[in-house]
Design an enzyme around this catalytic site. Structure first.
Site, mmCIF file in Angstrom:
data_model
loop_
_atom_site.group_PDB
_atom_site.id
_atom_site.type_symbol
_atom_site.label_atom_id
_atom_site.label_comp_id
_atom_site.label_asym_id
_atom_site.label_seq_id
_atom_site.Cartn_x
_atom_site.Cartn_y
_atom_site.Cartn_z
ATOM 1 N N GLY A 89 1.574 -2.879 -12.632
ATOM 2 C CA GLY A 89 1.733 -3.304 -14.014
ATOM 3 C C GLY A 89 1.690 -2.170 -15.010
ATOM 4 O O GLY A 89 1.881 -2.378 -16.211
ATOM 5 N N LYS A 90 1.496 -0.930 -14.522
ATOM 6 C CA LYS A 90 1.276 0.179 -15.460
ATOM 7 C C LYS A 90 2.530 0.530 -16.250
ATOM 8 O O LYS A 90 2.428 1.011 -17.387
ATOM 9 C CB LYS A 90 0.758 1.407 -14.711
ATOM 10 C CG LYS A 90 1.692 1.966 -13.647
ATOM 11 C CD LYS A 90 0.988 3.050 -12.820
ATOM 12 C CE LYS A 90 1.869 3.578 -11.707
ATOM 13 N NZ LYS A 90 1.141 4.533 -10.838
ATOM 14 N N LEU B 45 4.217 -2.609 -9.187
ATOM 15 C CA LEU B 45 3.366 -3.793 -9.090
ATOM 16 C C LEU B 45 1.898 -3.509 -9.419
ATOM 17 O O LEU B 45 1.036 -4.341 -9.160
ATOM 18 C CB LEU B 45 3.499 -4.417 -7.697
ATOM 19 C CG LEU B 45 4.835 -5.135 -7.464
ATOM 20 C CD1 LEU B 45 5.004 -5.517 -6.004
ATOM 21 C CD2 LEU B 45 4.938 -6.369 -8.357
ATOM 22 N N TYR C 260 8.196 13.760 5.188
ATOM 23 C CA TYR C 260 7.321 13.777 4.015
ATOM 24 C C TYR C 260 6.865 15.182 3.650
ATOM 25 O O TYR C 260 6.703 16.014 4.541
ATOM 26 C CB TYR C 260 6.084 12.906 4.259
ATOM 27 C CG TYR C 260 6.358 11.457 4.494
ATOM 28 C CD1 TYR C 260 7.602 10.885 4.219
ATOM 29 C CD2 TYR C 260 5.359 10.614 5.009
ATOM 30 C CE1 TYR C 260 7.835 9.541 4.448
ATOM 31 C CE2 TYR C 260 5.587 9.267 5.236
ATOM 32 C CZ TYR C 260 6.825 8.745 4.966
ATOM 33 O OH TYR C 260 7.049 7.401 5.197
ATOM 34 N N SER D 216 5.801 0.393 0.882
ATOM 35 C CA SER D 216 6.062 0.116 -0.543
ATOM 36 C C SER D 216 5.567 -1.258 -0.969
ATOM 37 O O SER D 216 6.260 -1.973 -1.702
ATOM 38 C CB SER D 216 7.559 0.260 -0.859
ATOM 39 O OG SER D 216 7.963 1.597 -0.763
ATOM 40 N N PHE E 273 6.590 1.241 -5.428
ATOM 41 C CA PHE E 273 6.507 2.536 -6.125
ATOM 42 C C PHE E 273 5.580 2.480 -7.340
ATOM 43 O O PHE E 273 5.792 3.185 -8.328
ATOM 44 C CB PHE E 273 7.894 3.010 -6.560
ATOM 45 C CG PHE E 273 8.791 3.464 -5.443
ATOM 46 C CD1 PHE E 273 8.307 3.634 -4.152
ATOM 47 C CD2 PHE E 273 10.125 3.716 -5.671
ATOM 48 C CE1 PHE E 273 9.133 4.042 -3.110
ATOM 49 C CE2 PHE E 273 10.971 4.131 -4.641
ATOM 50 C CZ PHE E 273 10.469 4.293 -3.361
ATOM 51 N N GLY E 274 4.567 1.630 -7.282
ATOM 52 C CA GLY E 274 3.607 1.528 -8.387
ATOM 53 C C GLY E 274 3.996 0.532 -9.449
ATOM 54 O O GLY E 274 3.190 0.232 -10.352
#
Length: 345
Positions: free
Chosen positions: A242-243, A240, A53, A233, A237-238
């Site tokens: 909804g954005k 979920l 990372y 996850s 990766f975001g």
């Protein structure tokens, strides 16, 4: 916060684990410090990192996330308040800048020593093998297709013997595996039992509303062998949150910055996400809260690794631990899953 023990140990960990892979790329050191401060204040005592990372992995940013955590330990003196997990990078084209020696004795010793130095600590609570050395179906590959030209040779016993020496040195307390399949998991467990070697106590694999293959053979192994899932996850990766469906994603959102991480953005994943969003809204929840609560409540879960790029997201994600999904919501979730199963393996 809710807590459990790492399997086969008396090490107590929060059921929410702080993921860190954005620090040093999407997030600055100061932002990483703020996230750790907030997480610890809200009862999160389990942090997960890796020498790889931040992600995407590059030679320029190699291991920067571990350095940030080490600097926070040095500043705050909070090492004894945190159960710390890190990982050795597996072999692959995008880790060649780290090393090309897999999980050899030299590689394991080099990786552990490097992590200890960067993390400014003299021990690691949970040390994980980031993914298999052999060729298998990971990272978005739905099915296993055997490659007869795979040069890998069975080395489970050798790896565990080398890890045994590291554990006995006091530098690592427990070991785990990551991105493993059922066969590899059982081979590690078999070798550890037969030869009295360190036993993997956790398996860190992707798991979310859009990615539930763990519920197959691995779920049975988790229950019968008491090896706990560390789910990564859980927010896909975001996706979920909804954005992306709502068009409210910020310019620094992960999939805007790194569109190649697209396995959660397929047509099927998008349709499933729309249906999950409706279930959440019909039940007065954000999709993020519902998605994380779903993972939190799985019977094979040890801890849910959540990540965020700002404190507002982080607080919402941590607070998902207080949400309990009703039987009606679970039924609706499973109906979507039956219609669009595992769109992002």
């Amino acid at each position: 916060m809710k807590y459990t023990n790492l399997p086969h140990t008396d090490i107590k960990v929060s059921k929410i684990c702080l993921g860190t892979m954005t620090w040093g790329n999407q997030n600055t050191q100061d932002e990483g410090f703020a996230q750790m401060d907030l997480a610890l204040d809200k009862g999160v005592n389990f942090f997960d990192v890796a020498e790889l990372y931040p992600v995407p992995a590059t030679a320029e940013t190699y291991a920067e996330t571990e350095r940030i955590i080490g600097n926070w330990f040095a500043k705050t003196g909070n090492r004894d308040k945190v159960v710390l997990a890190t990982k050795i990078a597996g072999p692959g084209d995008y880790t060649a800048h780290i090393r090309t020696t897999g999980f050899s004795k030299q590689a394991l010793n080099e990786a552990v020593e490097g992590s200890l130095k960067r993390l400014k600590t003299d021990y690691i609570d949970l040390y994980q093998l980031h993914w298999p050395e052999r060729e298998t179906n990971t990272f978005g590959q739905r099915d296993y297709k055997h490659n007869p030209d795979d040069k890998w040779e069975d080395n489970f016993n050798e790896i565990l013997h080398n890890l045994d020496k590291i554990v006995k040195s006091g530098k690592v307390r427990q070991i785990g595996i990551s991105n493993e399949k059922a066969w590899g998991t059982m081979r590690y467990l078999e070798e550890s039992k037969r030869h009295n070697l360190p036993r993997p106590i956790t398996i860190q694999n992707a798991y979310s509303l859009l990615c539930r293959p763990f519920e197959g053979d691995l779920a049975e192994i988790a229950h019968r062998e008491n090896i706990g899932l560390l789910a990564y996850s859980p927010m896909a990766f975001g996706v979920l949150s909804g954005k992306y469906i709502k068009g409210s994603a910020a310019d620094n959102a992960r999939l805007k910055l790194f569109p190649r991480f697209a396995r959660y953005s397929s047509k099927q994943s998008t349709e499933a996400t729309k249906r999950y969003l409706k279930i959440a809204e019909d039940n007065d929840m954000s999709l993020a809260q519902m998605a994380l609560a779903f993972v939190n409540e799985r019977p094979f879960l040890t801890s849910n690794i959540i990540g965020a790029t700002n404190l507002e997201q982080l607080e919402e994600n941590i607070d998902s631990i207080d949400i309990s999904l009703s039987d009606e919501v679970m039924k609706a979730i499973d109906e979507v899953h039956s219609q669009i199963p595992n769109p992002a393996p």
